[in-house]
Design a protein around this motif. Structure first.
Motif, PDB file in Angstrom:
ATOM      1  N   PHE A 119       0.820  -1.209   0.000  1.00 23.54           N
ATOM      2  CA  PHE A 119       0.000   0.000   0.000  1.00 23.54           C
ATOM      3  C   PHE A 119       0.859   1.266   0.000  1.00 23.54           C
ATOM      4  CE2 PHE A 119      -2.217   3.446   2.197  1.00 23.54           C
ATOM      5  CZ  PHE A 119      -3.344   3.572   1.385  1.00 23.54           C
ATOM      6  N   GLU A 120       2.051   1.193   0.596  1.00 23.46           N
ATOM      7  CA  GLU A 120       2.900   2.383   0.620  1.00 23.46           C
ATOM      8  C   GLU A 120       3.242   2.826  -0.794  1.00 23.46           C
ATOM      9  OE1 GLU A 120       7.235   3.844   2.304  1.00 23.46           O
ATOM     10  OE2 GLU A 120       6.316   2.004   3.038  1.00 23.46           O
ATOM     11  N   MET A 121       3.585   1.873  -1.641  1.00 22.86           N
ATOM     12  CA  MET A 121       3.879   2.227  -3.024  1.00 22.86           C
ATOM     13  C   MET A 121       2.619   2.621  -3.774  1.00 22.86           C
ATOM     14  SD  MET A 121       7.058   2.249  -3.410  1.00 22.86           S
ATOM     15  CE  MET A 121       7.028   2.478  -5.186  1.00 22.86           C
ATOM     16  N   PHE A 122       1.496   2.018  -3.426  1.00 23.36           N
ATOM     17  CA  PHE A 122       0.227   2.426  -4.022  1.00 23.36           C
ATOM     18  C   PHE A 122      -0.041   3.891  -3.702  1.00 23.36           C
ATOM     19  CE2 PHE A 122      -4.281   3.270  -3.530  1.00 23.36           C
ATOM     20  CZ  PHE A 122      -4.815   2.810  -4.733  1.00 23.36           C
ATOM     21  N   PHE A 123       0.173   4.284  -2.452  1.00 25.34           N
ATOM     22  CA  PHE A 123      -0.034   5.666  -2.040  1.00 25.34           C
ATOM     23  C   PHE A 123       0.940   6.587  -2.773  1.00 25.34           C
ATOM     24  CE2 PHE A 123       1.014   9.294   0.624  1.00 25.34           C
ATOM     25  CZ  PHE A 123      -0.235   9.761   0.997  1.00 25.34           C
ATOM     26  N   THR A 124       2.195   6.139  -2.925  1.00 23.37           N
ATOM     27  CA  THR A 124       3.209   6.984  -3.544  1.00 23.37           C
ATOM     28  C   THR A 124       2.887   7.273  -5.002  1.00 23.37           C
ATOM     29  OG1 THR A 124       4.908   6.142  -2.054  1.00 23.37           O
ATOM     30  CG2 THR A 124       5.666   7.169  -4.099  1.00 23.37           C
ATOM     31  N   ARG A 125       2.506   6.256  -5.744  1.00 27.24           N
ATOM     32  CA  ARG A 125       2.313   6.458  -7.171  1.00 27.24           C
ATOM     33  C   ARG A 125       0.962   7.063  -7.520  1.00 27.24           C
ATOM     34  NH1 ARG A 125       2.290   0.800  -6.531  1.00 27.24           N
ATOM     35  NH2 ARG A 125       0.249  -0.152  -6.858  1.00 27.24           N
ATOM     36  N   TYR A 128       0.473  10.505  -3.547  1.00 29.11           N
ATOM     37  CA  TYR A 128       1.608  11.395  -3.288  1.00 29.11           C
ATOM     38  C   TYR A 128       2.124  12.029  -4.571  1.00 29.11           C
ATOM     39  CZ  TYR A 128       6.517  12.571  -2.426  1.00 29.11           C
ATOM     40  OH  TYR A 128       7.730  13.194  -2.381  1.00 29.11           O
ATOM     41  N   ARG A 129       2.143  11.270  -5.670  1.00 25.42           N
ATOM     42  CA  ARG A 129       2.676  11.790  -6.924  1.00 25.42           C
ATOM     43  C   ARG A 129       1.929  13.040  -7.387  1.00 25.42           C
ATOM     44  NH1 ARG A 129       0.739  11.159 -11.741  1.00 25.42           N
ATOM     45  NH2 ARG A 129      -0.622   9.459 -11.050  1.00 25.42           N
ATOM     46  N   ARG A 130       0.649  13.137  -7.097  1.00 20.76           N
ATOM     47  CA  ARG A 130      -0.141  14.279  -7.547  1.00 20.76           C
ATOM     48  C   ARG A 130       0.341  15.580  -6.902  1.00 20.76           C
ATOM     49  NH1 ARG A 130      -5.357  12.700  -9.567  1.00 20.76           N
ATOM     50  NH2 ARG A 130      -5.599  10.438  -9.573  1.00 20.76           N
ATOM     51  N   ILE A 131       0.887  15.488  -5.693  1.00 23.45           N
ATOM     52  CA  ILE A 131       1.340  16.681  -4.983  1.00 23.45           C
ATOM     53  C   ILE A 131       2.848  16.628  -4.742  1.00 23.45           C
ATOM     54  CG2 ILE A 131      -0.848  17.207  -3.857  1.00 23.45           C
ATOM     55  CD1 ILE A 131       0.063  15.597  -1.463  1.00 23.45           C
ATOM     56  N   ARG A 132       3.542  15.819  -5.531  1.00 23.28           N
ATOM     57  CA  ARG A 132       4.963  15.600  -5.323  1.00 23.28           C
ATOM     58  C   ARG A 132       5.782  16.873  -5.483  1.00 23.28           C
ATOM     59  NH1 ARG A 132       8.673  12.175  -9.414  1.00 23.28           N
ATOM     60  NH2 ARG A 132      10.652  12.380  -8.313  1.00 23.28           N
ATOM     61  N   ASP A 133       5.266  17.832  -6.246  1.00 28.90           N
ATOM     62  CA  ASP A 133       6.013  19.058  -6.470  1.00 28.90           C
ATOM     63  C   ASP A 133       6.167  19.886  -5.205  1.00 28.90           C
ATOM     64  OD1 ASP A 133       7.478  20.691  -8.136  1.00 28.90           O
ATOM     65  OD2 ASP A 133       5.788  21.999  -8.588  1.00 28.90           O
ATOM     66  N   CYS A 134       5.417  19.540  -4.132  1.00 27.41           N
ATOM     67  CA  CYS A 134       5.559  20.250  -2.850  1.00 27.41           C
ATOM     68  C   CYS A 134       6.797  19.804  -2.087  1.00 27.41           C
ATOM     69  CB  CYS A 134       4.315  20.016  -1.981  1.00 27.41           C
ATOM     70  SG  CYS A 134       2.807  20.740  -2.635  1.00 27.41           S
ATOM     71  N   GLY A 475      -7.269  17.560   2.768  1.00 23.26           N
ATOM     72  CA  GLY A 475      -7.339  17.378   1.336  1.00 23.26           C
ATOM     73  C   GLY A 475      -6.019  17.708   0.682  1.00 23.26           C
ATOM     74  N   PRO A 476      -5.457  16.776  -0.096  1.00 22.83           N
ATOM     75  CA  PRO A 476      -4.153  17.021  -0.736  1.00 22.83           C
ATOM     76  C   PRO A 476      -4.187  18.162  -1.734  1.00 22.83           C
ATOM     77  CG  PRO A 476      -5.168  15.022  -1.591  1.00 22.83           C
ATOM     78  CD  PRO A 476      -5.996  15.445  -0.423  1.00 22.83           C
ATOM     79  N   GLY A 477      -5.368  18.475  -2.281  1.00 19.88           N
ATOM     80  CA  GLY A 477      -5.459  19.562  -3.243  1.00 19.88           C
ATOM     81  C   GLY A 477      -5.081  20.908  -2.659  1.00 19.88           C
ATOM     82  N   LYS A 478      -5.142  21.044  -1.318  1.00 20.78           N
ATOM     83  CA  LYS A 478      -4.813  22.309  -0.683  1.00 20.78           C
ATOM     84  C   LYS A 478      -3.306  22.508  -0.524  1.00 20.78           C
ATOM     85  CE  LYS A 478      -9.102  22.701   1.953  1.00 20.78           C
ATOM     86  NZ  LYS A 478      -9.695  22.894   3.304  1.00 20.78           N
ATOM     87  N   LEU A 479      -2.535  21.464  -0.802  1.00 21.78           N
ATOM     88  CA  LEU A 479      -1.092  21.587  -0.662  1.00 21.78           C
ATOM     89  C   LEU A 479      -0.445  22.175  -1.898  1.00 21.78           C
ATOM     90  CD1 LEU A 479      -0.083  18.223   1.015  1.00 21.78           C
ATOM     91  CD2 LEU A 479      -0.291  20.447   2.080  1.00 21.78           C
ATOM     92  N   TRP A 480      -1.004  21.906  -3.044  1.00 23.13           N
ATOM     93  CA  TRP A 480      -0.326  22.213  -4.300  1.00 23.13           C
ATOM     94  C   TRP A 480      -0.711  23.590  -4.781  1.00 23.13           C
ATOM     95  CZ3 TRP A 480      -2.030  23.208  -9.337  1.00 23.13           C
ATOM     96  CH2 TRP A 480      -1.045  23.166 -10.323  1.00 23.13           C
ATOM     97  N   CYS A 481       0.299  24.346  -5.234  1.00 25.80           N
ATOM     98  CA  CYS A 481       0.019  25.643  -5.848  1.00 25.80           C
ATOM     99  C   CYS A 481       1.090  25.919  -6.883  1.00 25.80           C
ATOM    100  CB  CYS A 481      -0.026  26.757  -4.804  1.00 25.80           C
ATOM    101  SG  CYS A 481       1.572  27.122  -4.065  1.00 25.80           S
ATOM    102  N   VAL A 482       0.762  26.731  -7.877  1.00 28.55           N
ATOM    103  CA  VAL A 482       1.713  27.113  -8.914  1.00 28.55           C
ATOM    104  C   VAL A 482       2.350  28.425  -8.513  1.00 28.55           C
ATOM    105  CG1 VAL A 482       2.027  27.687 -11.337  1.00 28.55           C
ATOM    106  CG2 VAL A 482       0.346  25.957 -10.672  1.00 28.55           C
TER     107      VAL A 482
END
Length: 497
Positions: A119-125, A128-134, A475-482
Motif C-alpha cells: 500500500f505504501e507504493m500504491f499511495f506513492t504512485r 503522493y505523486r499528484r502533490i509531489r512538487d511540494c 485534502g491534498p489539493g490544498k497543498l499544491w500551488c503554482v
C-alpha cells in the motif's frame, strides 16, 4: 495531514518596518503577552494553566490540540476514498496496458521495484505523486528569511521533473534555522571559512583514529559548559547520535520507556539496543507512571528479576506536534522509581529558555537531574552533527563503545567552528547581546505567527512557545500551488503525519 512550519527568527519580512527586538529583561514580560494573544485563539483552548512546580511565579504556556470539525473530517475521508478508488482503477488499466507511465514500464521488468508493491507504493504512485512538487524542491541559496527556489516543471504528471534554469525568490517558512545562524555572511561564515583554510573541508577519519582535532575538544568543552553537564561528546550526524548511542547505553535485560511520538532516530536506537521497549502515551505522566510502577513491581518477564536499567526516552520539543515534554513531572517520576532520563533536545537547545539552554532552563529543571542530554547542531546553530552530554564516566564509556566514534567520520572542522562561533554568540561570550536578542525575537515570532494563524481560522497544534508550528490541512489539493514568478511566493517545507 499536518504541515510543519518553523517560525525562525529571520522569518519576518526584512522589507517591512521591523518591530524592535526584545531585550533579555523583557522575557518575563512576554508571559503577559499571552493574555493579549489568547483572546484571538478560539481553536481549542487548553484550559487554565497549572502553576509551574519548579518556578511558581511563572505560568506554563498553553498547549492545544483542537479536534477538526466533523464536516471537514468527513469530507477528508471521502476525498481520500475517491483518490484510492481512482488509484485502483489506474492500476487496473496499467495491468491491461491501457495506461502507460513509468510504473507500467517497471511492471514489465524483473527488478527490485516489484518488491515494493504494497500500500505504501500504491499511495506513492497514485496519491503522493499528484502533490509531489511540494517536496524535495532544490534551493540555490542560504536558508535565510528568503531563499532562491530552483524552478522546475513536469511533462508527465509529476513522474519526473525538468529544470527550467530559472529561480524564484521565496519567503522561507520551512527551515529549522531557528536563530538565523545558517548564513553565508557574518562572523559564523568568516570563522568557518578560516577553519577551512586551516584544517580543510573534512577529517577523513573517525574520532578514534585520526579524526579528533583540537577544535573538536574545544567544541566539546563549550557544549558541556553551555548545557550545564560535566562533559560532552560530539558526533558528525544528528540521527546517528540517537540511533548509535542508545544501543551503546542499553541492552538485554534493560527496559526503555519511550514516548509514543518520539523521533525515528530514537525508535531506531531503541530497536537496535536489544532492550525491552514499552511505549507510553504522548506527554501522559499517568501513562508513564503506570508503566514504571509495573516495571518495578513485576520485574523482567518470566524471571521477574529486577531490570538492569530503566531509561525514559523523551524529546524536549516534538517536531511534528510542537509540544513540550512535561519535564518537571518526568524528573519526579525518575527519582521516585530510580530510573534514568534520556532527553533529546534537537529542537529545543538554543531555541527554548531565556538564554537558549533548552527545556531544562525553560522549566527550571536542574540539568543534573537529566542523566543523558542529547542535542543536534542542525537547527539553532545552523550546522550539522549532534552531541551527548552527561557525567564524565558516561562520556568516557561512549568514546569507546559508540559506533559513531569508531566507524563514522567526525565533524568537519569548518562545521565545528560554525557551531563554536554561533554558540559563543548565544552565550554572549562575544561581548554582545545578539544571542539574547535572537532568542527573544524567536519567541516573539513564534507566538505572533501562531496567533495570526489562529485568527485566520487555521487549526494549529502545540505549545505557544514552541518554534515548531504545525498546521492541519484537509485534502491534498490544498497543498499544491503554482508559484507566481511575478511575485514572491511563500515556500514551506511540508511533511505528512
Amino acid at each position: 495531514m499536518r504541515i510543519i512550519i518553523s517560525a525562525c527568527s529571520v522569518v519576518r519580512d526584512p522589507r517591512a518596518t521591523p518591530k524592535p527586538l526584545l531585550q533579555q529583561s523583557s522575557w518575563s514580560s512576554l508571559w503577559h503577552l499571552e493574555a493579549e494573544t489568547s483572546e484571538a485563539m478560539s481553536n481549542g483552548s487548553a484550559g487554565s494553566r497549572p502553576p509551574d512546580m519548579t518556578n511558581p511565579g511563572r505560568p506554563r504556556a498553553q498547549e492545544s490540540f483542537p479536534e477538526p470539525p466533523l464536516m471537514k473530517a468527513v469530507f477528508t475521508h471521502l476525498s481520500y476514498g475517491i483518490l484510492i478508488l481512482l488509484g485502483h482503477v489506474c492500476d487496473f488499466l496499467r495491468k491491461l496496458g491501457m495506461k502507460r507511465d513509468p510504473y507500467t514500464e517497471a511492471l514489465k521488468n524483473e527488478d527490485l521495484f516489484k518488491m515494493n508493491l504494497d500500500f505504501e507504493m500504491f499511495f506513492t504512485r497514485n496519491i503522493y505523486r499528484r502533490i509531489r512538487d511540494c517536496w524535495n524542491r532544490p534551493i540555490a541559496s542560504a536558508p535565510g528569511a528568503y531563499t532562491d527556489l530552483v524552478d522546475r516543471v513536469s511533462d508527465d504528471c509529476n513522474w519526473t521533473f525538468r529544470y527550467t534554469g530559472t529561480k524564484t525568490n521565496c519567503l522561507n517558512l520551512g527551515s529549522y534555522n531557528y536563530l538565523g545562524f545558517a548564513e553565508n555572511t557574518g562572523p559564523c561564515a568568516d570563522a568557518a571559512y578560516q577553519s577551512t583554510l586551516d584544517y580543510g573541508a573534512g577529517t577523513c577519519s573517525p574520532a578514534r583514529e585520526l579524526g579528533t582535532l583540537d577544535v573538536h575538544k574545544k567544541l566539546e568543552a563549550l557544549v558541556a559548559r553551555f548545557v550545564g553537564k560535566p562533559a560532552a561528546l560530539v558526533f558528525g550526524m544528528g540521527f546517528a547520535t540517537n540511533s548509535m548511542n542508545i544501543p551503546a547505553l542499553m541492552g538485554k535485560g534493560c527496559l526503555i520507556v519511550s514516548n509514543e511520538l518520539n523521533h525515528a532516530s530514537i525508535v531506531t536506537g531503541a530497536k537496535l539496543s536489544g532492550a525491552t521497549v514499552k511505549v507510553f502515551k504522548h506527554n501522559s505522566v499517568k501513562s508513564l507512571e503506570a508503566i514504571l510502577r509495573r516495571a518495578v513491581t513485576d520485574g523482567q518477564p518470566r524471571t521477574h528479576r529486577p531490570w538492569r536499567k530503566i531509561l525514559i526516552l523523551v524529546e524536549g520539543v516534538y517536531s511534528m506536534e510542537g509540544s513540550l515534554a512535561p519535564l518537571p513531572e518526568i524528573v519526579q517520576l525518575k527519582k521516585k522509581y530510580k530510573a534514568y532520563v534520556y532527553l533529546d533536545e534537537a529542537h529545543s537547545i538554543g531555541a527554548m529558555g531565556p538564554t537558549g539552554r533548552g527545556v531544562c532552563e525553560y522549566w527550571g529543571v536542574d540539568p543534573a537531574d537529566i542523566d543523558i542530554m542529547m542535542g543536534t547542531f542542525t537547527k539553532s546553530f545552523g550546522a550539522a552533527g549532534g552531541y551527548i552530554a552527561a557525567n564524565q564516566d558516561v562520556i568516557n564509556y561512549l568514546r569507546g563503545a559508540s559506533h559513531s566514534t569508531t566507524y563514522a567520520t567526525s565533524v568537519p572542522a569548518p562545521v565545528a567552528q560554525q557551531i563554536i562561533t554561533s554558540m559563543t554568540i548565544i552565550m554572549g561570550d562575544d561581548g554582545t547581546k545578539e544571542g539574547e536578542q535572537r532568542i527573544a525575537q524567536l519567541l516573539e515570532n513564534s507566538r505572533y505567527f501562531r496567533k495570526r494563524l489562529k485568527e485566520m481560522n487555521f487549526i494549529v497544534y502545540g505549545n505557544e512557545d514552541s518554534p515548531v508550528v504545525p498546521i492541519l490541512l484537509y485534502g491534498p489539493g490544498k497543498l499544491w500551488c503554482v508559484p507566481n514568478h511575478d511575485t514572491n511566493c511563500s515556500f514551506a517545507s511540508v511533511r505528512i503525519a
